[in-house]
Design a protein around this motif. Structure first.
Motif, mmCIF file in Angstrom:
data_model
loop_
_atom_site.group_PDB
_atom_site.id
_atom_site.type_symbol
_atom_site.label_atom_id
_atom_site.label_comp_id
_atom_site.label_asym_id
_atom_site.label_seq_id
_atom_site.Cartn_x
_atom_site.Cartn_y
_atom_site.Cartn_z
ATOM 1 N N ASP A 164 77.089 -5.362 81.860
ATOM 2 C CA ASP A 164 76.147 -4.759 82.444
ATOM 3 C C ASP A 164 74.676 -5.178 81.627
ATOM 4 O O ASP A 164 74.800 -5.256 80.549
ATOM 5 C CB ASP A 164 75.996 -3.124 82.641
ATOM 6 N N VAL A 165 73.516 -5.129 82.518
ATOM 7 C CA VAL A 165 72.230 -5.470 81.642
ATOM 8 C C VAL A 165 71.676 -4.478 81.000
ATOM 9 O O VAL A 165 71.822 -3.368 81.477
ATOM 10 C CB VAL A 165 71.210 -6.126 82.871
ATOM 11 N N HIS A 180 85.252 3.689 78.680
ATOM 12 C CA HIS A 180 84.821 2.891 77.873
ATOM 13 C C HIS A 180 84.375 3.505 76.680
ATOM 14 O O HIS A 180 84.415 3.004 75.501
ATOM 15 C CB HIS A 180 83.699 2.146 78.458
ATOM 16 N N ARG A 181 84.195 4.838 76.582
ATOM 17 C CA ARG A 181 83.809 5.485 75.321
ATOM 18 C C ARG A 181 85.084 5.532 74.378
ATOM 19 O O ARG A 181 85.235 5.237 73.355
ATOM 20 C CB ARG A 181 83.759 7.061 75.536
ATOM 21 N N VAL A 182 86.262 5.757 75.082
ATOM 22 C CA VAL A 182 87.592 5.820 74.597
ATOM 23 C C VAL A 182 88.175 4.472 74.050
ATOM 24 O O VAL A 182 88.253 4.304 72.666
ATOM 25 C CB VAL A 182 88.732 6.329 75.303
ATOM 26 N N TYR A 216 80.762 -7.438 75.121
ATOM 27 C CA TYR A 216 80.336 -8.656 75.972
ATOM 28 C C TYR A 216 79.230 -9.168 75.632
ATOM 29 O O TYR A 216 78.612 -10.014 76.437
ATOM 30 C CB TYR A 216 80.288 -8.022 77.384
ATOM 31 N N ARG A 217 78.527 -8.970 74.307
ATOM 32 C CA ARG A 217 77.363 -9.328 73.883
ATOM 33 C C ARG A 217 77.166 -10.860 74.134
ATOM 34 O O ARG A 217 76.390 -11.444 74.614
ATOM 35 C CB ARG A 217 77.350 -8.905 72.536
ATOM 36 N N GLU A 218 77.926 -11.575 73.561
ATOM 37 C CA GLU A 218 78.320 -12.996 73.441
ATOM 38 C C GLU A 218 78.509 -13.850 75.008
ATOM 39 O O GLU A 218 77.634 -14.515 75.242
ATOM 40 C CB GLU A 218 79.252 -13.800 72.734
ATOM 41 N N VAL A 231 67.604 -0.796 84.014
ATOM 42 C CA VAL A 231 68.743 -1.456 83.439
ATOM 43 C C VAL A 231 69.444 -0.107 82.795
ATOM 44 O O VAL A 231 69.231 0.834 82.492
ATOM 45 C CB VAL A 231 68.635 -2.266 82.277
ATOM 46 N N ARG A 232 70.777 -0.484 82.117
ATOM 47 C CA ARG A 232 71.655 0.506 81.593
ATOM 48 C C ARG A 232 70.980 0.904 80.044
ATOM 49 O O ARG A 232 70.390 0.357 79.578
ATOM 50 C CB ARG A 232 73.074 0.084 81.187
ATOM 51 N N GLY A 233 71.473 2.328 79.753
ATOM 52 C CA GLY A 233 70.991 2.690 78.733
ATOM 53 C C GLY A 233 71.580 2.182 77.371
ATOM 54 O O GLY A 233 71.146 2.645 76.249
ATOM 55 N N ARG A 234 72.920 1.662 77.607
ATOM 56 C CA ARG A 234 73.511 1.055 76.272
ATOM 57 C C ARG A 234 74.398 -0.107 76.975
ATOM 58 O O ARG A 234 74.832 -0.118 77.895
ATOM 59 C CB ARG A 234 74.157 2.201 75.591
ATOM 60 N N PRO A 235 74.907 -0.679 75.944
ATOM 61 C CA PRO A 235 75.812 -1.803 76.506
ATOM 62 C C PRO A 235 77.201 -1.304 76.929
ATOM 63 O O PRO A 235 77.692 -0.287 76.302
ATOM 64 C CB PRO A 235 76.057 -2.713 75.161
#
Lengths: 307, 307
Positions: B191-192, B57-59, B70-72, B183-187
């Motif tokens: 994931d929440v 996902h970094r790539v 996935y924000r919206e 929760v996760r450290g970043r989007p």
């Protein structure tokens, strides 16, 4: 059809399955996938999945040194379905429309996963073939075309399944047609070769020829001139399975595709649901906005995030 | 758990889905997959799928320039399930064992694909949660552990689903437990994050903390010291969803995994069928002959040749 980016994960999956079939050595499995990854950027997506699948399997062969990983599995499948043949023939003989029943059984043969198939699966397939009609939408057109043609070119698909194909070929021969049964030019996955066709006695009913394709389906750029000549002159071409559809869906020829829809991309191309058994003359014309994306239906297009 | 080669096709699929979410540009989609292919040979398979998923996902982020695709979708899922909350709460309140029902509904929340979920799906999930018991095998152990602990560490999973998680947290608070919701450290994917937890009011019930993980699950090597400290001291840890299982299944901690089994690899690790909803304390010990291959069951191990 062209290749979609959705096909790339599938190439990896197939390569891994093939590698595991050849060896239990984890390092070789990894090596195979690394090599597949290395050719990804060079794959031209305007080619068919069959032409690119051929590249992938060439890479797998080079990495493993094994030429025909499915040889034994194909033999088993051919034996298994041959044992079912008398029963299948009785189902055809006792049906109202024998050709239609044979076609539906041949499509069912494309649908059964022979590696895990059992007697109940066979019984269900036969019952289904005797009952349902809805999906064989172009059967009337097929009959019409058949009346105007003395010979039929039948494009084979997988081992085991080829015994189901016999049922159709028997019906065609009974109607006085000359049938040419085309197979792959070399072993790839569990696709039929001349050896398989002879093993199940297809050469007693039909002239067996190799298309020359060394991809997992028939794609004309991969075929030999002798086959191309037959293809061009054919009055009716019965194309079996997804692989042949992927390779030929855009060709201008009297093609009838008989298959079970097994992946979202082919489902989108055919505008059918996954799992459907179809007899369809040519593909529907593409009408797409976005260049890269198949018109995947709502139920497939869900987010599939899998976490 | 370690990463299996079976996970690689999935990485491609996820990368493609994420890229399509960000842009309709086919060239960018292709560029993303080519970049993913280029990092494949460098992925260490002894890491968890979460640590490697993070790399993938970094790539994707670098190739697309978009930080939170996935924000919206997450916002929509949170809104949607929040609207169901009164109904879900009534289902819990009217049940014989409220905590068990809440747990089963939370698991159902992991199972519903919210992008395509409808009212009947919700109704079915509620009915199922009120009826079936079989798969929550470690519920008695969970209760026992809960009695000896004043606080619970709850590891969140996806947006939308987090509203189902509220039902469990409400039951725990009612029983006088202090709940920490991580929760996760970043989007990443859907994931929440802290933002989601606040948006659905989780911070009214529990202390919300970020694990620091920027992978699609909780993997300790990715977590911040504050979280690791909580993790080590926790008397009960409720770990939600496949991602957290993938990251934590080998950790020696009072873990209870609550999830729906969604892929063949996790199914093999848990020795459960795909589709099963489970509450399980830790994973079963691995007993495998072949190093690279999960003990995939017969129905998954079929040849899946797909042609």
């Amino acid at each position: 059809m062209r290749t979609y980016l959705d096909c790339l994960p599938c190439f990896f999956r197939q390569a891994l399955e093939t590698a595991r079939r050849v060896t239990g050595d984890a390092k070789t499995h990894r090596e195979v996938l690394d090599r597949v990854a290395s050719v990804i950027p060079d794959l031209p997506l305007d080619a068919t999945p069959i032409e690119l699948g051929r590249e992938i399997h060439r890479v797998v062969r080079e990495a493993t040194g094994v030429d025909d990983p499915y040889r034994e599995a194909k033999r088993n499948d051919n034996d298994r379905v041959t044992a079912w043949l008398p029963r299948l023939r009785r189902a055809v003989a006792s049906s109202r429309d024998r050709l239609l029943t044979a076609l539906k059984l041949a499509a069912a043969g494309n649908a059964i996963d022979l590696a895990i198939a059992s007697r109940p699966d066979l019984r269900a397939a036969i019952e289904r073939a005797q009952k349902e009609d809805g999906e064989m939408v172009d059967y009337p057109l097929f009959l019409e075309r058949l009346q105007r043609s003395d010979d039929v070119l039948y494009l084979g698909d997988n081992a085991g399944e080829i015994v189901f194909d016999r049922l159709v070929v028997e019906q065609l021969v009974e109607r006085g047609k000359r049938v040419t049964f085309a197979v792959r030019g070399r072993p790839i996955l569990n696709d039929v070769t001349v050896e398989d066709a002879r093993y199940v006695g297809m050469d007693d009913l039909a002239e067996v020829i190799a298309s020359g394709s060394d991809g997992p389906g028939t794609a004309l750029p991969l075929c030999v001139p002798e086959f191309l000549d037959r293809f061009e002159r054919a009055g009716v071409i019965l194309s079996k399975g997804q692989g042949n559809f992927e390779g030929l869906s855009d060709e201008d020829a009297p093609l009838f595709f008989l298959l079970k829809v097994k992946c979202p991309v082919v489902a989108a191309e055919l505008e059918m649901d996954i799992g459907t058994i179809v007899l369809r003359s040519r593909a529907r014309p593409p009408e797409r906005g976005e260049q890269d994306r198949p018109a995947v239906r709502a139920q497939d297009a869900g987010r599939r995030v899998h976490r």
